[in-house]
Scaffold this active site. Sequence first.
Site, short mmCIF file in Angstrom:
data_model
loop_
_atom_site.label_atom_id
_atom_site.label_comp_id
_atom_site.label_asym_id
_atom_site.label_seq_id
_atom_site.Cartn_x
_atom_site.Cartn_y
_atom_site.Cartn_z
N CYS A 1 6.72 38.81 39.38
CA CYS A 1 5.51 39.07 40.17
C CYS A 1 5.25 37.94 41.16
CB CYS A 1 4.30 39.27 39.26
SG CYS A 1 3.57 37.73 38.66
N HIS B 1 2.56 26.26 17.35
CA HIS B 1 2.57 25.69 18.70
C HIS B 1 3.45 26.48 19.67
CE1 HIS B 1 1.30 21.50 16.92
NE2 HIS B 1 0.33 22.39 16.92
N SER C 1 4.04 13.86 10.84
CA SER C 1 3.28 12.61 10.75
C SER C 1 1.83 12.89 10.37
CB SER C 1 3.34 11.86 12.09
OG SER C 1 2.83 12.69 13.11
N GLN D 1 4.96 23.53 13.14
CA GLN D 1 4.45 22.99 14.42
C GLN D 1 5.59 22.94 15.43
OE1 GLN D 1 1.77 19.34 13.54
NE2 GLN D 1 3.04 19.63 11.75
N VAL E 1 8.62 24.10 17.96
CA VAL E 1 8.77 25.19 18.93
C VAL E 1 10.25 25.54 19.10
CG1 VAL E 1 6.65 24.58 20.17
CG2 VAL E 1 8.81 23.54 20.89
N CYS F 1 0.35 37.07 35.95
CA CYS F 1 0.19 38.37 35.29
C CYS F 1 0.05 38.25 33.77
CB CYS F 1 1.37 39.30 35.65
SG CYS F 1 2.95 38.80 34.92
N GLY G 1 8.19 16.69 6.93
CA GLY G 1 8.56 16.14 8.23
C GLY G 1 7.48 16.16 9.29
P1 OAD Z 1 5.99 13.53 14.68
O1 OAD Z 1 7.04 13.02 15.58
O2 OAD Z 1 4.60 13.04 14.87
O3 OAD Z 1 6.37 13.19 13.16
C1 OAD Z 1 7.64 13.46 12.64
C2 OAD Z 1 7.65 13.06 11.19
O4 OAD Z 1 8.91 13.39 10.65
C3 OAD Z 1 7.44 11.56 10.94
O5 OAD Z 1 6.42 11.39 9.97
C4 OAD Z 1 8.79 11.09 10.38
O6 OAD Z 1 8.65 10.08 9.40
C5 OAD Z 1 9.32 12.37 9.76
N1 OAD Z 1 10.78 12.45 9.63
C6 OAD Z 1 11.74 11.85 10.38
N2 OAD Z 1 12.96 12.17 9.93
C7 OAD Z 1 12.79 13.03 8.88
C8 OAD Z 1 13.67 13.72 8.01
N3 OAD Z 1 14.97 13.62 8.12
N4 OAD Z 1 13.12 14.49 7.04
C9 OAD Z 1 11.77 14.61 6.92
N5 OAD Z 1 10.91 13.97 7.71
C10 OAD Z 1 11.40 13.20 8.69
O7 OAD Z 1 6.08 15.12 14.72
P2 OAD Z 1 5.01 16.22 14.27
O8 OAD Z 1 4.23 15.76 13.10
O9 OAD Z 1 5.73 17.51 14.20
O10 OAD Z 1 2.85 19.08 19.50
O11 OAD Z 1 4.06 16.25 15.54
C11 OAD Z 1 3.06 17.21 15.62
C12 OAD Z 1 2.90 17.70 17.03
O12 OAD Z 1 2.73 16.61 17.94
C13 OAD Z 1 4.11 18.44 17.58
O13 OAD Z 1 4.13 19.81 17.24
C14 OAD Z 1 3.95 18.28 19.05
C15 OAD Z 1 3.64 16.80 19.05
O14 OAD Z 1 3.22 16.22 20.17
C16 OAD Z 1 2.86 19.63 20.73
O15 OAD Z 1 3.78 19.46 21.51
C17 OAD Z 1 1.68 20.47 21.02
#
Ligand code: OAD
Length: 253
Positions: free
Chosen positions: A164, A134, A203, A116, A118, A145, A201
């Site tokens: 453009c 993402h 949520s 997920q 970027v 364009c 990693g």
């Molecule tokens: P989150 O910020 O929601 O969650 C990050 C997770 O990483 C949490 O559950 C933490 O407990 C965990 N974490 C923190 N430190 C860690 C470590 N050292 N090792 C392993 N895990 C750890 O991020 P995402 O789940 O990626 O979308 O969020 C999903 C999407 O929501 C993102 O791609 C983004 C966001 O808004 C867009 O921007 C479209």
Amino acid sequence: MLRDTGEERLKEGVVIKKEAAKVKERLEGARNIAVLTGAGVSAESGVPTFRGEGGLWKNFRAEELATPEAFKKDPALVWEFYDFRRQTLSRIRPNPAHYALARLSERFENFTVITQNVDGLHTLAGSKTVLELHGNIWRVRCLECGGVSENRVVPINTPPRCNCGGLLRPDVVWFGEALPEETFQKALRAAEKCEIMLVVGTSGVVQPAMSLAVAAKSNGAFLVEINPDPGLLSHIMDVVIPAGAGKTLPELL
Ligand code: OAD
């Protein structure tokens, strides 16, 4: 109060080793592996997660800025946010978690990293099959364009424009937008086919990324979550390792 956490660290190390041993046993002889990653896999590189500490930018949540509506209303503000993230990322390197996945991938017939994120750090660490659900923050797309190109300029003049004359946007998926269809279909196939899925990693609150873990489970995969603060999907996991990815993934090698 000062506290010596040496004992806690030792205990955590023992838990990681014990749980990692179970996962290693499962990995023996497996051919198809999928890994689903989120912001936490890059946390130890210094990239703030979205829902953790440091996840707010100027008091905005990602959900308020990462939308087509926000961009339409104020493209300069949204670009300022992405420029800030790009500047942070330009100073950042992959961490042991990214490198461990790249090394692990060499041992299996099919090893797909579905992310997920970027930030492009999986590819930078050497992972070959990476599906970016993402998009990628180092690409831009023209609203006029439709041209997509790599752009690594930091800081960037906001809002940037295409040759453009059209307005450029980051080539990332925003809330309310569809995921790139072909990438998602490939991810779904990898999820349905895998014998083991590592969920690292994330949520687990953002769809449809999380549906991939459910698809893997429904097709009989063994699910492993690696997260110091296990998320919404912990109940469907076969093993939960409540620790950082940078400490845990190298244990699987
Ligand atoms: P989150 O910020 O929601 O969650 C990050 C997770 O990483 C949490 O559950 C933490 O407990 C965990 N974490 C923190 N430190 C860690 C470590 N050292 N090792 C392993 N895990 C750890 O991020 P995402 O789940 O990626 O979308 O969020 C999903 C999407 O929501 C993102 O791609 C983004 C966001 O808004 C867009 O921007 C479209």
